[in-house]
Design a protein around this motif. Structure first.
Motif, short mmCIF file in Angstrom:
data_model
loop_
_atom_site.label_atom_id
_atom_site.label_comp_id
_atom_site.label_asym_id
_atom_site.label_seq_id
_atom_site.Cartn_x
_atom_site.Cartn_y
_atom_site.Cartn_z
N GLN A 1 4.07 -32.78 48.74
CA GLN A 1 5.23 -32.28 47.96
C GLN A 1 4.82 -30.98 47.07
O GLN A 1 3.70 -30.77 46.53
CB GLN A 1 5.74 -33.13 47.07
N VAL A 2 5.53 -29.78 47.47
CA VAL A 2 5.12 -28.58 46.78
C VAL A 2 5.65 -28.58 45.36
O VAL A 2 6.97 -28.95 45.24
CB VAL A 2 5.64 -27.62 47.74
N GLN A 3 4.76 -28.17 44.41
CA GLN A 3 5.57 -27.87 43.14
C GLN A 3 4.56 -27.25 42.18
O GLN A 3 3.47 -26.50 42.52
CB GLN A 3 5.40 -29.47 42.12
N LEU A 4 5.41 -26.63 41.01
CA LEU A 4 4.72 -25.68 40.08
C LEU A 4 4.62 -26.26 38.88
O LEU A 4 5.54 -26.77 38.40
CB LEU A 4 5.59 -24.27 40.21
N VAL A 5 3.56 -26.29 38.33
CA VAL A 5 3.09 -26.88 37.18
C VAL A 5 2.84 -25.88 36.14
O VAL A 5 1.68 -25.33 36.18
CB VAL A 5 2.05 -28.17 37.34
N GLU A 6 3.56 -25.74 34.97
CA GLU A 6 3.17 -24.72 33.86
C GLU A 6 2.61 -25.50 32.78
O GLU A 6 2.64 -26.74 32.53
CB GLU A 6 4.65 -24.38 33.31
N SER A 7 1.79 -24.70 32.03
CA SER A 7 1.28 -25.29 30.76
C SER A 7 0.82 -23.87 29.77
O SER A 7 0.95 -22.73 30.19
CB SER A 7 -0.18 -25.89 31.10
N GLY A 8 0.65 -24.23 28.55
CA GLY A 8 0.27 -23.26 27.55
C GLY A 8 1.32 -22.71 26.60
O GLY A 8 0.94 -21.92 25.67
N GLY A 9 2.50 -23.38 26.45
CA GLY A 9 3.46 -23.08 25.36
C GLY A 9 2.99 -23.63 24.48
O GLY A 9 2.00 -24.35 24.11
N GLY A 10 3.78 -23.33 23.28
CA GLY A 10 3.60 -24.02 22.08
C GLY A 10 4.31 -23.33 20.80
O GLY A 10 4.96 -22.28 21.04
N LEU A 11 3.72 -23.47 19.68
CA LEU A 11 4.36 -22.82 18.30
C LEU A 11 3.32 -21.85 17.93
O LEU A 11 2.32 -22.07 17.59
CB LEU A 11 4.58 -23.76 17.19
N VAL A 12 3.59 -20.47 17.91
CA VAL A 12 2.77 -19.52 17.20
C VAL A 12 3.58 -18.72 16.23
O VAL A 12 4.83 -18.54 16.20
CB VAL A 12 2.38 -18.80 18.48
N GLN A 13 2.88 -18.12 15.40
CA GLN A 13 3.37 -17.19 14.27
C GLN A 13 3.68 -15.82 14.93
O GLN A 13 3.08 -15.31 16.01
CB GLN A 13 2.51 -17.36 13.15
N PRO A 14 4.54 -15.13 14.26
CA PRO A 14 4.83 -13.78 14.73
C PRO A 14 3.61 -13.04 14.82
O PRO A 14 2.92 -12.94 13.57
CB PRO A 14 5.75 -13.23 13.65
N GLY A 15 3.34 -12.00 15.89
CA GLY A 15 2.08 -11.64 15.79
C GLY A 15 1.09 -12.08 16.59
O GLY A 15 0.13 -11.65 17.07
N GLY A 16 1.13 -13.20 16.67
CA GLY A 16 0.11 -14.06 17.50
C GLY A 16 0.33 -14.06 19.17
O GLY A 16 1.20 -13.31 19.75
N SER A 17 -0.74 -14.68 19.67
CA SER A 17 -0.56 -14.75 21.12
C SER A 17 -0.69 -16.04 21.73
O SER A 17 -0.76 -17.10 21.02
CB SER A 17 -2.03 -13.98 21.53
N LEU A 18 -0.11 -16.09 22.98
CA LEU A 18 -0.22 -17.27 24.00
C LEU A 18 -0.63 -16.74 25.41
O LEU A 18 -0.04 -15.88 25.60
CB LEU A 18 1.02 -17.94 23.81
N ARG A 19 -1.11 -17.72 26.05
CA ARG A 19 -1.21 -17.67 27.42
C ARG A 19 -0.59 -18.79 28.20
O ARG A 19 -0.94 -19.70 28.09
CB ARG A 19 -2.57 -17.55 27.79
N LEU A 20 0.43 -18.49 29.08
CA LEU A 20 1.08 -19.57 29.83
C LEU A 20 0.34 -19.42 31.27
O LEU A 20 -0.22 -18.32 31.85
CB LEU A 20 2.46 -19.03 30.04
N SER A 21 0.24 -20.62 32.03
CA SER A 21 -0.24 -20.75 33.25
C SER A 21 0.64 -21.65 33.92
O SER A 21 1.39 -22.44 33.58
CB SER A 21 -1.78 -21.49 33.28
N CYS A 22 0.77 -21.36 35.30
CA CYS A 22 1.48 -21.80 36.42
C CYS A 22 0.64 -22.14 37.48
O CYS A 22 0.46 -20.94 38.41
CB CYS A 22 2.73 -21.07 36.53
N ALA A 23 0.56 -23.20 37.93
CA ALA A 23 -0.25 -23.48 39.17
C ALA A 23 0.80 -23.96 40.20
O ALA A 23 1.20 -25.02 39.93
CB ALA A 23 -1.44 -24.38 38.84
N ALA A 24 0.35 -23.68 41.41
CA ALA A 24 1.21 -24.39 42.63
C ALA A 24 0.38 -25.23 43.52
O ALA A 24 -0.98 -24.93 43.58
CB ALA A 24 1.55 -23.26 43.63
N SER A 25 1.11 -26.40 43.68
CA SER A 25 0.13 -27.34 44.49
C SER A 25 0.96 -27.81 45.59
O SER A 25 2.33 -27.76 45.81
CB SER A 25 -0.27 -28.56 43.69
N GLY A 26 0.46 -28.63 46.82
CA GLY A 26 1.15 -28.99 47.81
C GLY A 26 0.56 -28.28 49.07
O GLY A 26 -0.46 -27.48 49.11
#
Length: 120
Positions: A1-26
């Motif tokens: 089964q083909v799918q995309l799985v995301e990670s990396g979200g969250g709560l951050v203060q203004p001016g901050g940084s986040l890195r999102l990832s999305c991996a495909a599998s199948g």
């Protein structure tokens, strides 16, 4: 089964940084275009950034200079580095990828979404 799985979200203060990832599998032979979209309450879905298999990128005007999309074709993964985050970046972020099997086009798949909240 083909799918995309995301990670990396969250709560951050203004001016901050986040890195999102999305991996495909199948059973994937290759992935063409990959992209990040976002959906904020009361707003329409917005294309945030996109990248071709060869690395050509496109950004929404609202994130240019702050966000960077990249991908690792060997890992079937797309990333979104988000810097200088603003409260208006708050949304659920979804990845999207056009995937191919060994013999035919499988279709454009969506991840499950990851919440990004920018707040002090």
């Amino acid at each position: 089964q083909v799918q995309l799985v995301e990670s990396g979200g969250g709560l951050v203060q203004p001016g901050g940084s986040l890195r999102l990832s999305c991996a495909a599998s199948g059973s994937i032979a290759s992935i063409n275009g990959m992209a990040w979209y976002r959906l904020a309450p009361g707003k329409q879905r917005e294309l945030v950034a996109a990248i071709t298999r060869g690395g050509i990128t496109h950004y929404a005007d609202s994130v240019k200079g702050r966000f960077t999309i990249s991908r690792d074709n060997a890992k079937n993964t797309v990333y979104l580095q988000m810097n200088s985050l603003k409260p208006e970046d708050t949304a659920v972020y979804y990845c999207n990828a056009a995937m191919y099997g060994s013999s035919y086009y499988l279709g454009a798949y969506w991840g499950q979404g990851t919440q990004v909240t920018v707040s002090s």
